[in-house]
Each structure stands twice: as structure tokens, then as C-alpha cells.
Design a protein around this motif. Sequence first.
Motif, short mmCIF file in Angstrom:
data_model
loop_
_atom_site.label_atom_id
_atom_site.label_comp_id
_atom_site.label_asym_id
_atom_site.label_seq_id
_atom_site.Cartn_x
_atom_site.Cartn_y
_atom_site.Cartn_z
N TYR A 146 0.83 -1.20 0.00
CA TYR A 146 0.00 0.00 0.00
C TYR A 146 0.87 1.25 0.00
O TYR A 146 0.63 2.19 -0.78
CB TYR A 146 -0.94 0.02 1.21
N TYR A 147 1.88 1.30 0.86
CA TYR A 147 2.71 2.50 0.98
C TYR A 147 3.49 2.76 -0.32
O TYR A 147 3.61 3.91 -0.75
CB TYR A 147 3.65 2.36 2.17
N GLN A 148 4.00 1.70 -0.93
CA GLN A 148 4.69 1.86 -2.21
C GLN A 148 3.75 2.39 -3.30
O GLN A 148 4.06 3.38 -3.98
CB GLN A 148 5.28 0.52 -2.67
N ASP A 149 2.60 1.72 -3.45
CA ASP A 149 1.74 1.99 -4.61
C ASP A 149 0.92 3.26 -4.45
O ASP A 149 0.87 4.08 -5.37
CB ASP A 149 0.80 0.80 -4.85
N PHE A 150 0.28 3.41 -3.30
CA PHE A 150 -0.70 4.48 -3.14
C PHE A 150 -0.12 5.74 -2.52
O PHE A 150 -0.78 6.80 -2.56
CB PHE A 150 -1.89 3.99 -2.31
N ARG A 151 1.05 5.64 -1.94
CA ARG A 151 1.65 6.82 -1.33
C ARG A 151 2.88 7.30 -2.11
O ARG A 151 2.83 8.33 -2.78
CB ARG A 151 1.98 6.54 0.13
N LEU A 152 3.97 6.58 -2.08
CA LEU A 152 5.19 7.07 -2.71
C LEU A 152 5.08 7.09 -4.24
O LEU A 152 5.44 8.08 -4.88
CB LEU A 152 6.39 6.25 -2.26
N ASN A 153 4.61 6.02 -4.83
CA ASN A 153 4.50 6.00 -6.30
C ASN A 153 3.52 7.05 -6.81
O ASN A 153 3.75 7.66 -7.86
CB ASN A 153 4.07 4.61 -6.79
N HIS A 154 2.43 7.25 -6.07
CA HIS A 154 1.45 8.25 -6.49
C HIS A 154 2.07 9.65 -6.48
O HIS A 154 1.90 10.43 -7.43
CB HIS A 154 0.23 8.20 -5.58
N GLN A 155 2.80 9.98 -5.41
CA GLN A 155 3.46 11.29 -5.36
C GLN A 155 4.58 11.39 -6.38
O GLN A 155 4.83 12.47 -6.94
CB GLN A 155 3.98 11.56 -3.94
N PHE A 156 5.27 10.28 -6.62
CA PHE A 156 6.29 10.24 -7.67
C PHE A 156 5.68 10.65 -9.02
O PHE A 156 6.24 11.48 -9.75
CB PHE A 156 6.90 8.84 -7.76
N LEU A 173 14.76 8.33 -6.12
CA LEU A 173 13.43 8.01 -5.62
C LEU A 173 12.94 6.69 -6.18
O LEU A 173 12.35 5.86 -5.45
CB LEU A 173 12.46 9.14 -5.96
N GLU A 174 13.18 6.44 -7.45
CA GLU A 174 12.83 5.14 -8.04
C GLU A 174 13.54 4.00 -7.32
O GLU A 174 12.95 2.97 -7.01
CB GLU A 174 13.19 5.12 -9.53
N LYS A 175 14.82 4.19 -7.05
CA LYS A 175 15.61 3.16 -6.38
C LYS A 175 15.11 2.91 -4.96
O LYS A 175 14.99 1.76 -4.52
CB LYS A 175 17.09 3.57 -6.35
N LEU A 176 14.78 3.99 -4.25
CA LEU A 176 14.29 3.83 -2.88
C LEU A 176 12.96 3.08 -2.87
O LEU A 176 12.76 2.16 -2.07
CB LEU A 176 14.12 5.21 -2.23
N ILE A 177 12.04 3.45 -3.75
CA ILE A 177 10.73 2.79 -3.78
C ILE A 177 10.88 1.30 -4.08
O ILE A 177 10.20 0.46 -3.47
CB ILE A 177 9.81 3.48 -4.81
N LEU A 178 11.79 0.95 -4.97
CA LEU A 178 12.00 -0.45 -5.32
C LEU A 178 12.60 -1.25 -4.17
O LEU A 178 12.41 -2.47 -4.09
CB LEU A 178 12.91 -0.55 -6.55
N ASN A 179 13.34 -0.58 -3.28
CA ASN A 179 14.02 -1.27 -2.19
C ASN A 179 13.41 -0.98 -0.82
O ASN A 179 14.05 -1.20 0.21
CB ASN A 179 15.50 -0.87 -2.19
N LEU A 180 12.18 -0.54 -0.81
CA LEU A 180 11.55 -0.09 0.43
C LEU A 180 11.42 -1.19 1.48
O LEU A 180 11.38 -0.92 2.68
CB LEU A 180 10.17 0.49 0.10
N GLU A 181 11.37 -2.44 1.02
CA GLU A 181 11.19 -3.55 1.97
C GLU A 181 12.37 -3.68 2.93
O GLU A 181 12.26 -4.36 3.95
CB GLU A 181 10.98 -4.87 1.22
N GLN A 182 13.48 -3.03 2.65
CA GLN A 182 14.63 -3.06 3.57
C GLN A 182 14.32 -2.34 4.87
O GLN A 182 14.95 -2.62 5.89
CB GLN A 182 15.85 -2.42 2.92
N TRP A 183 13.37 -1.40 4.84
CA TRP A 183 13.13 -0.56 6.01
C TRP A 183 11.69 -0.53 6.49
O TRP A 183 11.45 -0.30 7.67
CB TRP A 183 13.57 0.88 5.71
#
Length: 289
Positions: A146-156, A173-183
Motif C-alpha cells: 500500500y505504501y509503495q503503490d498508493f503513497r510514494l508512487n502516487h506522489q512520484f 526516488l525510483e531506487k528507494l521505492i523499489l528497495n523499500l522492503e529493507q526498512w
Amino acid sequence: MKQEIERVLRKMNDLSTIEEIRQVVGGDINEAFYVRTKEEQYFIKGNSGVPSHFFKAESSGLQLIRDSHTISVPRVYYYDEPQQGEIGMLAMEWIDGQEKTHTQEKLGRNLALMHQQISDRYGFSDPTFVGELDQPNDWRDSWLDYYQDFRLNHQFNIALEKGRLPEKRKIRLEKLILNLEQWIPSSPAPSLLHGDLWGGNFIAGLEGEPFLVDPSIVYGDSAFELAFTELFGGFQSSFYEAYEEISPLPKTYEEMKPLYQLFYLLVHLNIFGESYGPPVDRILKRYVG
């Protein structure tokens, strides 16, 4: 606007004499008014440039918080669902009071109780708003998704359209969104969140009772809510101490906090422009170099 206020009062069946109308501070988006009739006092705001569900989303969010029986919100008496170009109005209970020494402590305690209202999934059933920006929603089984798709990707995507992403920022920003599961966790408790909680979105009523206003409801990680409270100066220490007495923050909170604040910084970047670019860049550099 007086005619629109009179229209709203008729819709509410308050046909008594209007004794006072004065403009008040109501945020950056709407015109807002204190209205006193012979029968009642109201907070009424209006806007001719908002989508039809703008005030409905606010009203529904306030009702959901009210139904949690954890923290006070103003009562909504009426809202419009305006068509394009029409003036939409929202009428609420007038809350009149001052902060007391216990106000923020009680706010922290009651917010923690609100966050104990749990859904079985993440997200929300209806679109909402963050400031003037539309916030699409849906349900997801993973908070990370949800956070990747509806929050960060939407604002991106909004930032890309508005030209707010120079190449280096875009790549990071693209790299961070793709690797968000690390944090970011996939399955924290799906808590009922206000969704836009900063110092301007709570007010004090009689005896210093805290009231929440202008929600952007979502079910998600409570740390997401707390991170935003710290972004623009934060609340008093008594707020955080009272919150953690009921709901201690996870040990990973400090590591996650900038990534949750990133969403709100992107919102501000997209609304207000490049003055919010440097803090976005600092977070991106910290996590993805």
C-alpha cells in the motif's frame, strides 16, 4: 459567500436570525467563517474549486473517528457534493477553547487509543485528500504494498508530471521505492490513522479538550502518523510520553521515520514547489546514496 451560508443554514433548518458572520483562519484551501445565529454557532467553510467528494471525505473521516469513541471531533451538520464550478460548503460544530497544560498529554493518550482501532487490511475504501491533492485508496494485504503503490508512487507520478524531479532525484526516488522492503514493515497493526496530523489539525475545546480536524483517513502503521507529527516542529514532549505509555513505538521507529516523512515532504514539494526539494534529497541520499 453570505448567500451560500444562508443556503446552508436553510438546509440545516436553522431559520433563526443570523447575528454574526466573520471570516476566520481555515487553512490554505477553503474560505472559512464563524457563523452565529440566534439558535447556534457554526464553523462553515466553502470552496468552488474542489471535487464533488471533497467535503464528503472530510465528513466521513470525522465520523469514523467519532465512532471509535477515543478522541473528540467536531460534529458535522451538513456538507455539499458540488458539481464542477459549483460552490461546495461544509458546516460543523464551532469549537471554542484554549489549550491547557494537559491538552497535548490527553491528545497523545487518546490518539494511542484511536490507533488501537484495527482493520484486517491496509488502506481505505474511498479516495481522500492530502491538502489539495487527491489521495486514491484501495485495500491491500501488505502495508508495504500500500505504501509503495498508493503513497510514494502516487506522489512520484505527480512530481514527474509537475517537473519536480530532476534526473538525480528521480533515479534515487525510483531506487528507494523499489528497495523499500529493507526498512518498511509489511505487516504492522493496521491502525486507524488520522492521516494528516500536524499541529494545525488539532484544536482545543472547553477545558482544553483536544479535537481532531481535517482527517485523511487510512488504516496503516501507527509510526506513519507519529513520524508526521515530528516533521514540522513536533508536539510537546507530554504528547509523546502519554502516547508511548499506551502504545510504545517499535525499536525500528527512528530508522523508518524519515521514510514516512518523505511522503509528506513529497506532498509539500508537489503543492508548494522546490523549497521542499532539499529535505527530500537529504532523505534519498541517506537511504540510497
